[in-house]
Design an enzyme around this catalytic site. Structure first.
Site, PDB file in Angstrom:
ATOM      1  N   GLY A   1      -5.934  -2.105   0.975  1.00  0.00           N
ATOM      2  CA  GLY A   1      -4.806  -2.889   1.182  1.00  0.00           C
ATOM      3  C   GLY A   1      -3.278  -2.111   1.184  1.00  0.00           C
TER       4      GLY A   1
ATOM      5  CD  GLU B   1      -2.416  -3.778  -6.508  1.00  0.00           C
ATOM      6  OE1 GLU B   1      -2.546  -4.939  -6.266  1.00  0.00           O
ATOM      7  OE2 GLU B   1      -2.410  -2.627  -5.779  1.00  0.00           O
TER       8      GLU B   1
ATOM      9  CG  LEU C   1      -2.735   0.469  -3.828  1.00  0.00           C
ATOM     10  CD1 LEU C   1      -3.770   0.449  -4.852  1.00  0.00           C
ATOM     11  CD2 LEU C   1      -1.584   1.438  -4.346  1.00  0.00           C
TER      12      LEU C   1
END
Ligand code: PCA
Length: 125
Positions: free
Chosen positions: A9, A75, A11
């Site tokens: 995603g 996260e 990152l």
């Protein structure tokens, strides 16, 4: 400790949170993992279960401990995402590549109309 992190995603290279790992890894390659990818708006979630594939990038680090604390913070680990070990697959042949990596799994399974059937998240969709 030398280890790998699989990302799917924000990152990934070119996405909004990549700067947290930029310049800190020694190698990167495309990879796949088994699971469901779903759209949460500004970012995706994954649930590593079943036999569909989702696609991303795997980064190798000489010392992964240098990045894990900041990634866990980003996260919301362990509340929003849990960090787990996942086996990786060659994204073209879908054969196991014989390695595993850390990856962030969303705290719950969300499929239905949020499922991204291609298994590929792109922020620009
Ligand atoms: N960041 C992590 C999990 C979901 C997200 O947007 C990643 O890129 O793998």
């Amino acid at each position: 400790m030398k280890d790998q992190v699989f990302v799917y995603g924000t990152l990934k290279r070119g996405e909004g949170n990549h700067r947290l790992i930029a310049g800190k890894y020694t190698k990167v390659r495309p990879a796949a993992a088994q699971g469901l990818l779903f759209d949460l708006g500004a970012f995706p979630g994954a649930w590593f279960e079943g036999n569909r594939f989702l696609y991303g990038e795997v980064f190798e680090f000489e010392d992964v401990e240098i990045v894990l604390p900041s990634l866990d913070r980003l996260e919301g680990c362990p509340t929003l995402y849990r960090r787990i070990r996942v086996p990786l697959f060659d994204p073209e042949t879908l054969e196991p590549d014989g390695t595993e990596a850390w990856a962030y799994e969303y705290h719950r399974k969300l499929d239905g109309d949020r499922l991204i059937p291609s298994g590929v998240w792109e922020n620009s969709r």
